[in-house]
Each structure stands twice: as C-alpha cells, then as structure tokens.
Design a protein around this motif. Structure first.
Motif, PDB file in Angstrom:
ATOM      1  N   GLU A   9       0.865  -1.188   0.000  1.00  0.00           N
ATOM      2  CA  GLU A   9       0.000   0.000   0.000  1.00  0.00           C
ATOM      3  C   GLU A   9       0.896   1.230   0.000  1.00  0.00           C
ATOM      4  O   GLU A   9       1.826   1.326   0.798  1.00  0.00           O
ATOM      5  N   TYR A  33      -4.458  -7.976  -8.114  1.00  0.00           N
ATOM      6  CA  TYR A  33      -5.380  -6.939  -7.641  1.00  0.00           C
ATOM      7  C   TYR A  33      -4.678  -5.596  -7.614  1.00  0.00           C
ATOM      8  O   TYR A  33      -3.510  -5.493  -7.269  1.00  0.00           O
ATOM      9  N   TYR A  34      -5.435  -4.577  -7.971  1.00  0.00           N
ATOM     10  CA  TYR A  34      -4.988  -3.191  -7.860  1.00  0.00           C
ATOM     11  C   TYR A  34      -6.217  -2.378  -7.486  1.00  0.00           C
ATOM     12  O   TYR A  34      -7.303  -2.613  -8.008  1.00  0.00           O
ATOM     13  N   GLY A  35      -6.068  -1.436  -6.572  1.00  0.00           N
ATOM     14  CA  GLY A  35      -7.220  -0.611  -6.225  1.00  0.00           C
ATOM     15  C   GLY A  35      -6.862   0.553  -5.326  1.00  0.00           C
ATOM     16  O   GLY A  35      -5.726   0.709  -4.871  1.00  0.00           O
ATOM     17  N   LEU A  36      -7.867   1.378  -5.104  1.00  0.00           N
ATOM     18  CA  LEU A  36      -7.767   2.535  -4.227  1.00  0.00           C
ATOM     19  C   LEU A  36      -8.099   2.086  -2.812  1.00  0.00           C
ATOM     20  O   LEU A  36      -9.163   1.512  -2.574  1.00  0.00           O
ATOM     21  N   PHE A  42      -3.064   3.752  -2.482  1.00  0.00           N
ATOM     22  CA  PHE A  42      -3.329   2.722  -3.469  1.00  0.00           C
ATOM     23  C   PHE A  42      -2.732   1.415  -3.009  1.00  0.00           C
ATOM     24  O   PHE A  42      -1.769   1.393  -2.248  1.00  0.00           O
TER      25      PHE A  42
END
Length: 103
Positions: A9, A33-36, A42
């Motif tokens: 993160e 996985y990638y996300g906010l 992030f």
C-alpha cells in the motif's frame, strides 16, 4: 505448489505504479489486484511462489520509495493463504489474469 500473496500500500499513484512494475519484473509473480485503498492510498497485490513473492515485494518497496514523494504505507506477505481467504478476498487468479499466471 504453495502460493503466497504479497501486498503493498502506497501514498499516491506514481509510487504504486512503480511498485507494481518492479514486482512483476523482479519475480515470477502475477498481479492479481490493484485498487484505491483510501484517501489517496493505493494497493497492489501479487501471487506466486513464496520465494518469488518475497523477492518481488522487496523490489516493489524499494521502487516505490525511490519515486519523488513516494511513501510505502504498509506491506505484507501471506504464505499459503487458506481457501476461505481466497474466496472472500480479491486475491484469487481471476479470468482476467489467468493468461498471465506464472506457474
């Protein structure tokens, strides 16, 4: 074959982009996985053999910290996550990433 999950993160998009790039180049891992995460943080997750995930996460942390203003908020590695963790969390090999899966 034992599979681990590694997650980093970061604060800001450039740092997570650098981390993701370094991770997939450093080890035989698959980006799953990638996300906010929250308020500009992030998160990126990878899967692969335990030894490869360890190497990849270390490279990702180093790359993220080299980015101007880049900051690693947290990171973790889970060796051999149980089946119910894979079912609930977004760390499984989805149909989108299956073609890139490293065996």
């Amino acid at each position: 074959m034992p599979q681990a999950v590694g997650t980093i993160e970061t604060l800001g998009f450039p740092a997570v982009l650098a981390a993701a790039d370094a991770m997939v180049k450093a080890g035989s891992v698959t980006l799953v996985y990638y996300g906010l995460a929250e308020k500009g943080n992030f998160i990126v997750s990878i899967r692969g053999r335990i030894s490869e995930v360890n190497i990849a996460v270390a490279a990702g942390i180093q790359a993220a910290e080299k980015v101007y203003g880049g900051e690693v908020i947290t990171h973790y590695i889970i060796p051999n996550p149980t089946e119910n963790i894979e079912t609930v969390m977004p760390i499984n090999f989805s149909s989108k990433v299956e073609q890139f899966r490293m065996l």
